[in-house]
Scaffold this motif. Structure first.
Motif, PDB file in Angstrom:
ATOM      1  N   UNK A 134       7.302   2.238 -16.412  1.00  0.00           N
ATOM      2  CA  UNK A 134       8.624   1.711 -16.075  1.00  0.00           C
ATOM      3  C   UNK A 134       9.222   2.596 -14.939  1.00  0.00           C
ATOM      4  N   UNK A 135       9.378   3.636 -14.943  1.00  0.00           N
ATOM      5  CA  UNK A 135      10.172   4.445 -14.336  1.00  0.00           C
ATOM      6  C   UNK A 135       9.346   4.595 -12.794  1.00  0.00           C
ATOM      7  N   UNK A 136       8.138   4.794 -12.742  1.00  0.00           N
ATOM      8  CA  UNK A 136       7.227   4.673 -11.729  1.00  0.00           C
ATOM      9  C   UNK A 136       7.614   3.595 -10.933  1.00  0.00           C
ATOM     10  N   UNK A 137       7.502   2.352 -11.513  1.00  0.00           N
ATOM     11  CA  UNK A 137       7.828   1.133 -10.921  1.00  0.00           C
ATOM     12  C   UNK A 137       8.988   0.849 -10.352  1.00  0.00           C
ATOM     13  N   UNK A 138      10.110   1.238 -11.062  1.00  0.00           N
ATOM     14  CA  UNK A 138      11.490   1.151 -10.331  1.00  0.00           C
ATOM     15  C   UNK A 138      11.737   2.128  -9.289  1.00  0.00           C
ATOM     16  N   UNK A 139      10.930   3.478  -9.223  1.00  0.00           N
ATOM     17  CA  UNK A 139      11.125   4.525  -8.237  1.00  0.00           C
ATOM     18  C   UNK A 139      10.352   3.837  -6.866  1.00  0.00           C
TER      19      UNK A 139
ATOM     20  N   UNK B 190      11.197  -3.652  -9.509  1.00  0.00           N
ATOM     21  CA  UNK B 190      11.963  -3.589 -10.600  1.00  0.00           C
ATOM     22  C   UNK B 190      11.638  -4.246 -11.692  1.00  0.00           C
ATOM     23  N   UNK B 191      10.329  -5.124 -11.632  1.00  0.00           N
ATOM     24  CA  UNK B 191       9.516  -5.659 -12.593  1.00  0.00           C
ATOM     25  C   UNK B 191       8.147  -4.894 -12.908  1.00  0.00           C
ATOM     26  N   UNK B 192       7.987  -4.150 -13.943  1.00  0.00           N
ATOM     27  CA  UNK B 192       7.001  -3.478 -14.310  1.00  0.00           C
ATOM     28  C   UNK B 192       5.540  -4.257 -14.164  1.00  0.00           C
ATOM     29  N   UNK B 193       5.718  -5.434 -14.841  1.00  0.00           N
ATOM     30  CA  UNK B 193       4.666  -6.379 -14.961  1.00  0.00           C
ATOM     31  C   UNK B 193       4.295  -6.782 -13.245  1.00  0.00           C
ATOM     32  N   UNK B 194       4.871  -7.080 -12.454  1.00  0.00           N
ATOM     33  CA  UNK B 194       4.463  -7.305 -11.157  1.00  0.00           C
ATOM     34  C   UNK B 194       3.931  -5.907 -10.214  1.00  0.00           C
ATOM     35  N   UNK B 195       4.584  -4.879 -10.837  1.00  0.00           N
ATOM     36  CA  UNK B 195       4.198  -3.346 -10.309  1.00  0.00           C
ATOM     37  C   UNK B 195       2.634  -3.106 -11.006  1.00  0.00           C
TER      38      UNK B 195
ATOM     39  N   UNK C  60       0.712  -1.199  -0.070  1.00  0.00           N
ATOM     40  CA  UNK C  60       0.070   0.041   0.149  1.00  0.00           C
ATOM     41  C   UNK C  60       0.719   1.316   0.148  1.00  0.00           C
ATOM     42  N   UNK C  61       2.018   1.349   0.818  1.00  0.00           N
ATOM     43  CA  UNK C  61       2.891   2.391   0.624  1.00  0.00           C
ATOM     44  C   UNK C  61       3.435   2.749  -0.516  1.00  0.00           C
ATOM     45  N   UNK C  62       3.766   1.659  -1.247  1.00  0.00           N
ATOM     46  CA  UNK C  62       4.398   1.851  -2.529  1.00  0.00           C
ATOM     47  C   UNK C  62       3.461   2.328  -3.572  1.00  0.00           C
ATOM     48  N   UNK C  63       2.213   1.541  -3.761  1.00  0.00           N
ATOM     49  CA  UNK C  63       1.320   1.922  -4.542  1.00  0.00           C
ATOM     50  C   UNK C  63       1.002   3.474  -4.197  1.00  0.00           C
TER      51      UNK C  63
END
Length: 283
Positions: free
Chosen positions: A240-245, A249-254, A222-225
Protein backbone atom coordinates in the motif's frame (compact mmCIF):
# COMPACT_ATOMS: atom_id res chain seq x y z
CA UNK A 1 31.26 59.58 -13.59
CA UNK A 2 28.91 56.92 -12.22
CA UNK A 3 30.69 53.65 -11.58
CA UNK A 4 29.07 50.80 -9.67
CA UNK A 5 30.54 47.33 -9.90
CA UNK A 6 30.65 44.20 -7.82
CA UNK A 7 32.85 41.07 -7.91
CA UNK A 8 31.22 37.72 -7.16
CA UNK A 9 32.83 34.68 -5.55
CA UNK A 10 32.72 32.15 -8.44
CA UNK A 11 33.60 29.15 -6.27
CA UNK A 12 30.19 29.18 -4.65
CA UNK A 13 28.07 29.27 -7.79
CA UNK A 14 26.82 26.81 -10.39
CA UNK A 15 29.22 25.21 -12.86
CA UNK A 16 26.56 25.41 -15.54
CA UNK A 17 26.25 29.19 -15.44
CA UNK A 18 28.06 31.36 -12.88
CA UNK A 19 28.00 35.11 -12.42
CA UNK A 20 31.53 36.44 -11.91
CA UNK A 21 30.93 40.17 -11.61
CA UNK A 22 28.58 42.88 -12.78
CA UNK A 23 28.35 46.65 -12.85
CA UNK A 24 26.98 49.91 -14.15
CA UNK A 25 28.96 52.87 -15.43
CA UNK A 26 28.30 56.26 -16.98
CA UNK A 27 31.57 56.75 -18.84
CA UNK A 28 33.51 59.92 -19.45
CA UNK A 29 34.12 60.93 -23.11
CA UNK A 30 36.60 58.60 -24.82
CA UNK A 31 36.81 56.20 -21.87
CA UNK A 32 37.86 52.82 -23.18
CA UNK A 33 39.17 49.40 -22.27
CA UNK A 34 41.69 47.26 -24.14
CA UNK A 35 42.78 45.84 -26.38
CA UNK A 36 42.63 42.99 -23.86
CA UNK A 37 41.70 39.32 -23.56
CA UNK A 38 39.38 37.78 -20.98
CA UNK A 39 38.86 34.29 -19.63
CA UNK A 40 35.06 34.61 -19.43
CA UNK A 41 31.96 35.79 -21.27
CA UNK A 42 30.99 39.45 -20.91
CA UNK A 43 27.77 41.20 -21.94
CA UNK A 44 27.53 45.00 -22.09
CA UNK A 45 24.24 46.81 -22.61
CA UNK A 46 24.06 50.50 -23.53
CA UNK A 47 21.40 52.42 -21.60
CA UNK A 48 22.18 55.74 -23.29
CA UNK A 49 24.93 57.40 -25.29
CA UNK A 50 27.18 55.72 -27.82
CA UNK A 51 30.47 53.94 -28.28
CA UNK A 52 32.37 51.44 -30.39
CA UNK A 53 33.15 47.78 -29.90
CA UNK A 54 35.97 46.10 -31.82
CA UNK A 55 36.99 42.48 -32.28
CA UNK A 56 39.90 41.24 -34.35
CA UNK A 57 37.66 40.96 -37.40
CA UNK A 58 35.12 43.76 -37.09
CA UNK A 59 34.18 47.11 -35.56
CA UNK A 60 30.66 47.90 -34.36
CA UNK A 61 28.93 51.17 -33.52
CA UNK A 62 26.76 50.64 -30.45
CA UNK A 63 23.97 52.99 -29.37
CA UNK A 64 21.05 53.13 -26.92
CA UNK A 65 19.21 49.86 -26.32
CA UNK A 66 22.01 47.89 -27.97
CA UNK A 67 24.60 45.62 -26.45
CA UNK A 68 27.56 43.46 -27.35
CA UNK A 69 29.02 40.08 -26.44
CA UNK A 70 32.68 39.45 -25.63
CA UNK A 71 33.85 35.84 -25.84
CA UNK A 72 36.54 34.14 -23.77
CA UNK A 73 40.06 34.04 -25.17
CA UNK A 74 39.59 36.86 -27.69
CA UNK A 75 41.18 40.29 -27.85
CA UNK A 76 38.64 43.13 -27.90
CA UNK A 77 38.49 46.88 -27.46
CA UNK A 78 35.60 49.20 -26.65
CA UNK A 79 35.42 52.96 -26.14
CA UNK A 80 32.85 55.59 -25.26
CA UNK A 81 31.94 58.22 -27.84
CA UNK A 82 33.67 61.60 -27.46
CA UNK A 83 30.43 63.58 -27.83
CA UNK A 84 27.83 61.19 -26.39
CA UNK A 85 29.66 58.79 -24.04
CA UNK A 86 27.69 55.73 -23.20
CA UNK A 87 26.14 54.69 -19.92
CA UNK A 88 26.04 50.90 -19.72
CA UNK A 89 25.51 47.90 -17.50
CA UNK A 90 27.40 44.63 -17.75
CA UNK A 91 27.54 41.05 -16.50
CA UNK A 92 30.49 38.65 -16.68
CA UNK A 93 29.92 34.90 -16.40
CA UNK A 94 31.19 31.47 -17.30
CA UNK A 95 29.82 27.94 -17.30
CA UNK A 96 29.30 24.79 -19.32
CA UNK A 97 25.89 26.00 -20.57
CA UNK A 98 26.86 29.61 -21.28
CA UNK A 99 27.19 29.14 -25.04
CA UNK A 100 23.92 27.24 -25.24
CA UNK A 101 22.03 29.88 -23.26
CA UNK A 102 23.53 32.70 -25.32
CA UNK A 103 22.31 30.99 -28.49
CA UNK A 104 18.77 31.06 -27.07
CA UNK A 105 19.18 34.82 -26.85
CA UNK A 106 20.30 35.01 -30.47
CA UNK A 107 23.99 35.52 -29.63
CA UNK A 108 27.03 33.61 -30.85
CA UNK A 109 30.54 34.05 -32.24
CA UNK A 110 28.92 35.22 -35.48
CA UNK A 111 26.23 37.40 -33.87
CA UNK A 112 27.75 39.79 -31.33
CA UNK A 113 25.33 42.73 -31.26
CA UNK A 114 21.86 42.56 -29.78
CA UNK A 115 18.95 44.98 -29.45
CA UNK A 116 16.71 45.08 -26.39
CA UNK A 117 14.09 47.68 -25.46
CA UNK A 118 13.89 46.56 -21.82
CA UNK A 119 16.52 49.02 -20.60
CA UNK A 120 14.87 49.63 -17.23
CA UNK A 121 14.55 45.90 -16.59
CA UNK A 122 18.22 45.21 -17.31
CA UNK A 123 19.35 48.19 -15.26
CA UNK A 124 17.12 47.15 -12.36
CA UNK A 125 18.32 43.55 -12.55
CA UNK A 126 21.96 44.64 -12.50
CA UNK A 127 21.30 46.96 -9.58
CA UNK A 128 19.79 44.11 -7.59
CA UNK A 129 22.85 41.99 -8.35
CA UNK A 130 25.10 44.68 -6.89
CA UNK A 131 22.90 44.90 -3.79
CA UNK A 132 23.15 41.15 -3.14
CA UNK A 133 26.92 40.74 -3.29
CA UNK A 134 27.21 39.49 0.27
CA UNK A 135 28.65 36.32 1.74
CA UNK A 136 25.49 34.33 2.44
CA UNK A 137 23.65 31.35 0.97
CA UNK A 138 20.57 33.50 0.46
CA UNK A 139 22.45 36.02 -1.66
CA UNK A 140 24.14 33.27 -3.68
CA UNK A 141 20.75 31.88 -4.69
CA UNK A 142 19.48 35.39 -5.41
CA UNK A 143 22.44 36.21 -7.66
CA UNK A 144 22.01 33.00 -9.61
CA UNK A 145 18.35 33.79 -10.15
CA UNK A 146 19.13 37.34 -11.25
CA UNK A 147 21.63 36.09 -13.84
CA UNK A 148 18.94 33.86 -15.31
CA UNK A 149 16.61 36.87 -15.24
CA UNK A 150 19.16 38.79 -17.35
CA UNK A 151 19.06 35.96 -19.88
CA UNK A 152 15.28 35.84 -19.71
CA UNK A 153 15.06 39.52 -20.64
CA UNK A 154 17.42 39.06 -23.59
CA UNK A 155 15.60 35.92 -24.75
CA UNK A 156 12.24 37.72 -24.63
CA UNK A 157 13.70 40.46 -26.79
CA UNK A 158 15.26 38.00 -29.28
CA UNK A 159 11.90 36.21 -29.71
CA UNK A 160 13.45 33.06 -31.14
CA UNK A 161 11.03 30.17 -31.74
CA UNK A 162 11.13 27.40 -29.16
CA UNK A 163 12.53 24.50 -31.11
CA UNK A 164 14.12 21.12 -30.73
CA UNK A 165 17.88 21.44 -30.30
CA UNK A 166 18.80 17.89 -31.26
CA UNK A 167 17.57 15.61 -34.00
CA UNK A 168 16.76 12.81 -31.53
CA UNK A 169 13.13 13.01 -30.53
CA UNK A 170 10.47 15.64 -30.52
CA UNK A 171 10.77 18.48 -28.01
CA UNK A 172 7.13 18.11 -26.98
CA UNK A 173 7.57 14.45 -26.18
CA UNK A 174 10.79 15.20 -24.28
CA UNK A 175 9.10 17.90 -22.21
CA UNK A 176 6.08 15.68 -21.55
CA UNK A 177 8.37 12.88 -20.34
CA UNK A 178 10.26 15.31 -18.12
CA UNK A 179 6.96 16.47 -16.62
CA UNK A 180 5.87 12.89 -15.91
CA UNK A 181 9.21 12.01 -14.34
CA UNK A 182 8.82 14.91 -11.93
CA UNK A 183 5.14 14.37 -11.16
CA UNK A 184 4.47 10.63 -11.43
CA UNK A 185 3.63 10.49 -7.70
CA UNK A 186 0.77 12.93 -8.23
CA UNK A 187 -2.54 12.66 -10.05
CA UNK A 188 -1.35 13.40 -13.60
CA UNK A 189 -4.06 13.54 -16.26
CA UNK A 190 -3.17 13.34 -19.94
CA UNK A 191 -5.20 16.50 -20.51
CA UNK A 192 -3.09 18.37 -17.94
CA UNK A 193 0.04 16.95 -19.56
CA UNK A 194 -1.07 18.15 -23.00
CA UNK A 195 -1.89 21.59 -21.60
CA UNK A 196 1.58 21.78 -20.05
CA UNK A 197 3.34 21.30 -23.39
CA UNK A 198 0.79 23.45 -25.25
CA UNK A 199 -0.76 20.78 -27.46
CA UNK A 200 -4.16 19.17 -27.67
CA UNK A 201 -4.47 15.70 -26.20
CA UNK A 202 -4.94 13.80 -29.45
CA UNK A 203 -1.91 15.39 -31.13
CA UNK A 204 0.33 14.68 -28.13
CA UNK A 205 -0.84 11.08 -28.18
CA UNK A 206 -0.03 10.79 -31.88
CA UNK A 207 3.49 12.13 -31.23
CA UNK A 208 4.05 9.50 -28.52
CA UNK A 209 2.74 6.75 -30.79
CA UNK A 210 4.99 7.91 -33.63
CA UNK A 211 8.17 8.11 -31.56
CA UNK A 212 7.73 5.68 -28.67
CA UNK A 213 5.03 3.37 -30.06
CA UNK A 214 2.92 3.83 -26.94
CA UNK A 215 0.45 6.34 -25.56
CA UNK A 216 1.32 8.92 -22.88
CA UNK A 217 -0.93 6.99 -20.47
CA UNK A 218 1.00 3.76 -21.04
CA UNK A 219 4.31 5.57 -20.68
CA UNK A 220 3.19 7.03 -17.35
CA UNK A 221 2.05 3.59 -16.16
CA UNK A 222 5.38 2.02 -17.14
CA UNK A 223 7.22 4.83 -15.36
CA UNK A 224 5.22 4.32 -12.17
CA UNK A 225 5.52 0.54 -12.25
CA UNK A 226 9.28 0.71 -12.83
CA UNK A 227 9.63 2.90 -9.76
CA UNK A 228 7.33 0.59 -7.80
CA UNK A 229 9.44 -2.41 -8.79
CA UNK A 230 12.55 -0.68 -7.46
CA UNK A 231 10.83 0.07 -4.15
CA UNK A 232 9.49 -3.47 -3.80
CA UNK A 233 12.95 -4.92 -4.37
CA UNK A 234 14.96 -2.47 -2.29
CA UNK A 235 12.70 -1.33 0.57
CA UNK A 236 10.51 -2.69 3.33
CA UNK A 237 7.56 -0.46 2.43
CA UNK A 238 4.23 -2.22 2.39
CA UNK A 239 2.48 -2.75 -0.94
CA UNK A 240 0.00 0.00 0.00
CA UNK A 241 2.84 2.39 0.80
CA UNK A 242 4.58 1.59 -2.48
CA UNK A 243 1.27 2.10 -4.27
CA UNK A 244 0.76 5.59 -2.86
CA UNK A 245 4.43 6.46 -3.40
CA UNK A 246 4.05 5.77 -7.11
CA UNK A 247 0.86 7.68 -7.87
CA UNK A 248 -1.73 4.99 -7.12
CA UNK A 249 -3.91 5.98 -4.15
CA UNK A 250 -5.94 2.78 -4.69
CA UNK A 251 -3.82 -0.34 -3.95
CA UNK A 252 -6.19 -2.55 -5.96
CA UNK A 253 -5.74 -0.39 -9.08
CA UNK A 254 -1.99 -0.49 -8.45
CA UNK A 255 -1.94 -4.29 -8.23
CA UNK A 256 -3.86 -4.59 -11.51
CA UNK A 257 -1.53 -2.17 -13.28
CA UNK A 258 1.53 -3.91 -11.84
CA UNK A 259 0.29 -7.33 -12.99
CA UNK A 260 -0.41 -5.95 -16.45
CA UNK A 261 3.21 -4.77 -16.82
CA UNK A 262 5.15 -7.39 -14.82
CA UNK A 263 2.80 -10.37 -15.26
CA UNK A 264 2.78 -11.00 -11.51
CA UNK A 265 1.45 -9.35 -8.38
CA UNK A 266 3.53 -6.86 -6.36
CA UNK A 267 3.88 -9.43 -3.55
CA UNK A 268 5.00 -12.15 -5.94
CA UNK A 269 7.51 -9.77 -7.53
CA UNK A 270 8.98 -8.88 -4.12
CA UNK A 271 9.25 -12.52 -3.10
CA UNK A 272 10.98 -13.45 -6.37
CA UNK A 273 13.48 -10.60 -6.06
CA UNK A 274 14.31 -11.48 -2.46
CA UNK A 275 14.77 -15.13 -3.40
CA UNK A 276 17.17 -14.07 -6.17
CA UNK A 277 19.11 -11.89 -3.76
CA UNK A 278 19.36 -14.74 -1.23
CA UNK A 279 20.59 -17.13 -3.90
CA UNK A 280 23.25 -14.65 -4.99
CA UNK A 281 24.53 -14.33 -1.42
CA UNK A 282 24.86 -18.11 -1.07
CA UNK A 283 27.08 -18.40 -4.14
Amino acid sequence: MLDKSAPIDPASLSGELSLLFCGEQACSPGHGFGPAMREYYLLHYCLSGRGIFQTKKKSYAVGPHEGFLILPQEVTFYQADLQEPWHYVWVAFRGSLAEKYLSRCGLSAEKRIFHCNAAEDLQDCTGKMIEHVKLSYSDEFCLQGLLYQWFSILAASAKLPYREETSAGNIYVSKAIEFMQKNYQNAVSITALANYVGLNRSYLTSLFQRQLHMSPRDFLMDLRIARAADLLASSDLSVSQVSRSCGYPDPLAFSKAFHRVKDCSPTEYRQAKRAQAATSLEK
